[in-house]
Motif scaffolding. Structure first.
Motif, PDB file in Angstrom:
ATOM      1  N   ASP A  94      40.660  43.412  40.878  1.00 16.77           N
ATOM      2  CA  ASP A  94      42.059  43.062  40.652  1.00 16.77           C
ATOM      3  C   ASP A  94      42.829  44.145  39.901  1.00 16.77           C
ATOM      4  O   ASP A  94      44.040  44.040  39.727  1.00 16.77           O
ATOM      5  CB  ASP A  94      42.200  41.714  39.944  1.00 16.77           C
ATOM      6  CG  ASP A  94      41.636  41.706  38.536  1.00 16.77           C
ATOM      7  OD1 ASP A  94      41.064  42.731  38.104  1.00 16.77           O
ATOM      8  OD2 ASP A  94      41.760  40.670  37.855  1.00 16.77           O
ATOM      9  N   LYS A  95      42.110  45.210  39.483  1.00 16.43           N
ATOM     10  CA  LYS A  95      42.776  46.332  38.812  1.00 16.43           C
ATOM     11  C   LYS A  95      42.111  47.639  39.231  1.00 16.43           C
ATOM     12  O   LYS A  95      40.879  47.707  39.355  1.00 16.43           O
ATOM     13  CB  LYS A  95      42.712  46.177  37.289  1.00 16.43           C
ATOM     14  CG  LYS A  95      43.570  45.047  36.738  1.00 16.43           C
ATOM     15  CD  LYS A  95      43.435  44.946  35.228  1.00 16.43           C
ATOM     16  CE  LYS A  95      44.377  43.881  34.666  1.00 16.43           C
ATOM     17  NZ  LYS A  95      44.138  42.545  35.235  1.00 16.43           N
ATOM     18  N   ASP A 141      51.769  49.047  43.596  1.00 19.08           N
ATOM     19  CA  ASP A 141      51.327  48.125  42.554  1.00 19.08           C
ATOM     20  C   ASP A 141      51.599  46.684  42.979  1.00 19.08           C
ATOM     21  O   ASP A 141      52.707  46.343  43.408  1.00 19.08           O
ATOM     22  CB  ASP A 141      52.057  48.428  41.252  1.00 19.08           C
ATOM     23  CG  ASP A 141      51.617  47.520  40.113  1.00 19.08           C
ATOM     24  OD1 ASP A 141      50.418  47.206  40.040  1.00 19.08           O
ATOM     25  OD2 ASP A 141      52.484  47.139  39.296  1.00 19.08           O
ATOM     26  N   GLY A 142      50.586  45.834  42.891  1.00 19.99           N
ATOM     27  CA  GLY A 142      50.734  44.432  43.262  1.00 19.99           C
ATOM     28  C   GLY A 142      50.336  44.119  44.689  1.00 19.99           C
ATOM     29  O   GLY A 142      50.217  42.944  45.056  1.00 19.99           O
ATOM     30  N   SER A 148      47.545  41.544  45.514  1.00 22.42           N
ATOM     31  CA  SER A 148      47.281  41.031  44.165  1.00 22.42           C
ATOM     32  C   SER A 148      46.468  42.001  43.310  1.00 22.42           C
ATOM     33  O   SER A 148      45.773  41.593  42.374  1.00 22.42           O
ATOM     34  CB  SER A 148      46.546  39.683  44.240  1.00 22.42           C
ATOM     35  OG  SER A 148      47.317  38.725  44.938  1.00 22.42           O
ATOM     36  N   GLU A 189      46.481  45.044  40.679  1.00 25.17           N
ATOM     37  CA  GLU A 189      47.322  45.734  39.709  1.00 25.17           C
ATOM     38  C   GLU A 189      46.865  47.183  39.575  1.00 25.17           C
ATOM     39  O   GLU A 189      45.673  47.455  39.396  1.00 25.17           O
ATOM     40  CB  GLU A 189      47.251  45.030  38.358  1.00 25.17           C
ATOM     41  CG  GLU A 189      48.296  45.513  37.370  1.00 25.17           C
ATOM     42  CD  GLU A 189      48.360  44.647  36.125  1.00 25.17           C
ATOM     43  OE1 GLU A 189      49.315  44.838  35.342  1.00 25.17           O
ATOM     44  OE2 GLU A 189      47.473  43.787  35.928  1.00 25.17           O
ATOM     45  N   LYS A 237      52.684  52.089  33.057  1.00 16.50           N
ATOM     46  CA  LYS A 237      51.606  52.223  34.038  1.00 16.50           C
ATOM     47  C   LYS A 237      50.798  53.500  33.841  1.00 16.50           C
ATOM     48  O   LYS A 237      49.733  53.657  34.426  1.00 16.50           O
ATOM     49  CB  LYS A 237      52.188  52.182  35.454  1.00 16.50           C
ATOM     50  CG  LYS A 237      52.738  50.820  35.851  1.00 16.50           C
ATOM     51  CD  LYS A 237      51.601  49.811  36.011  1.00 16.50           C
ATOM     52  CE  LYS A 237      52.085  48.458  36.451  1.00 16.50           C
ATOM     53  NZ  LYS A 237      50.972  47.520  36.725  1.00 16.50           N
TER      54      LYS A 237
END
Length: 287
Positions: free
Chosen positions: A49-50, A72-73, A76, A78, A114
Motif C-alpha cells: 500500500d506504500k 499517487d493513489g 490505493s 500511496e 511527498k
C-alpha cells in the motif's frame, strides 16, 4: 489498518506492505510496456500500500517527484519519493544540483510532503564512474543537506565500507548527522560494519539477493540485525527475488523478500510483516 490478503502466503494480516525502494520511472518499465497503472495494481493485489521512489541524479529526482504527483493513489497505493545524486553521478554535481536539493527538501511546495528522504547517495568503488575524491566530497555535501533539512538518507555503499563508515562516524560524533540518519539500501556490509550503522541509528534494507541460494553473507547480516531495524525493498526494476529471478522486478515481488526474512530469522511472518511496516513508517517519519 486495512486487512490484506497475501496470495503467496494464503494468510491475512492487519497491515500493509511498504516497498521502500523502487525506481518506478526507470526506462525498462516503458521498454517492456509495463504501465504505471498496471504496476501499482499488481502491487495492490500483493498487499503493498506504500512505495518509495528514490533517485540517482537530478534528472531522476525530477522524474521521481513527477511520478508521485501523477500516480499517487493509483490502485490505493500511496507513493513517496527521495531526491539525491548517486555516487555514479557525483562528477556532474554542482551548485545548481545543490540548489535543487535544498529547494525540494526545504520548500513550502505541496510536493514537499511527498519528498521524505535524500537519496540514494553514498560511495561506489566497484565501478568508479566518478573519481573517488569527488564521490567523497559530494557524499559529505549531501549529508549536510540532509542534516539541515532534517531528512533521513538512503545510503548506497559498494566496496567502500571503510570510507563510508569513517565519514558517517565523523559527522555522528560531531553532532552533524541527523538523529534519524536513514537506511543502508540493499545492505551488503558485513555484520560487524552493519552493527556500526545500527549504533548510529540506521535501518538496514533487504532486497532480492537475500532470497538467492547460498547468499550466506546477507543472511548473517540479517540475523545479526534487530528486527526493529529492518525494512524491505525491491530496487525495481533490478534484483528480482526468487522465484521470479530473471525477469523485471516490481513492487509486487517485495513480499518474497518479506517471506524470506521470516524464514531466516525463524519468526512468524505475521509478526515480521507488522514490525517491518512499523519500521518503514518510522524511517520516513510517516507515523
Amino acid at each position: 489498518m486495512r486487512e490484506v490478503q497475501y496470495s503467496i502466503f494464503g494468510e491475512e494480516f492487519e497491515t500493509g506492505v511498504f516497498d521502500t525502494h523502487a525506481h518506478l520511472y526507470d526506462k525498462r518499465f516503458v521498454e517492456e510496456q509495463r504501465m504505471p497503472e498496471s504496476i501499482l495494481e499488481r502491487a495492490h493485489l500483493s498487499g503493498i500500500d506504500k512505495v518509495l521512489i528514490p533517485a540517482d541524479s537530478i534528472e531522476t529526482s525530477k522524474a521521481a517527484v513527477d511520478y508521485v504527483a501523477k500516480y499517487d493513489g493509483t490502485a490505493s497505493t500511496e507513493l513517496f519519493c527521495a531526491v539525491g545524486v548517486h555516487p555514479h553521478e557525483a562528477k556532474d554535481y554542482d551548485n545548481t544540483s545543490e540548489e535543487f536539493l535544498y529547494s525540494e527538501l526545504n520548500s513550502d511546495k505541496k510536493s514537499r510532503d511527498k519528498v521524505v528522504a535524500l537519496g540514494e547517495i553514498g560511495l561506489d568503488y566497484h565501478y568508479d564512474f566518478s573519481p573517488r575524491d569527488v564521490q567523497i566530497e559530494v557524499f559529505k555535501r549531501q549529508l549536510l543537506i540532509a542534516y539541515e533539512a532534517k531528512k533521513p538518507i538512503i545510503l548506497h555503499e559498494r566496496e567502500a565500507t571503510g570510507d563510508c563508515l569513517s565519514i558517517l562516524k565523523e559527522l555522528y560524533n560531531g553532532g552533524n548527522l541527523y538523529s534519524n540518519p536513514g537506511v543502508c539500501h540493499c545492505c551488503s556490509m558485513s555484520k560487524e560494519a552493519s552493527e556500526e550503522l545500527i549504533k548510529m541509528g540506521f535501518y538496514l534494507g533487504f532486497d532480492g539477493p537475500l532470497t538467492f541460494k547460498n547468499n550466506r553473507k546477507t543472511a548473517e547480516t540479517l540475523i545479526n540485525c534487530p528486527l526493529e531495524r529492518v525494512v524491505i525493498e525491491t530496487d525495481s526494476p533490478y534484483l528480482t527475488p526468487e522465484p521470479n529471478r530473471g525477469i523485471i522486478n516490481e513492487p509486487a515481488h517485495v513480499v518474497y523478500v518479506l517471506n524470506r526474512i521470516a524464514e531466516v530469522i525463524a519468526t512468524d511472518v505475521n509478526k515480521v510483516a507488522g514490525q517491518i511496516y512499523k519500521n518503514s513508517l518510522e524511517l520516513f517519519e510517516l507515523s
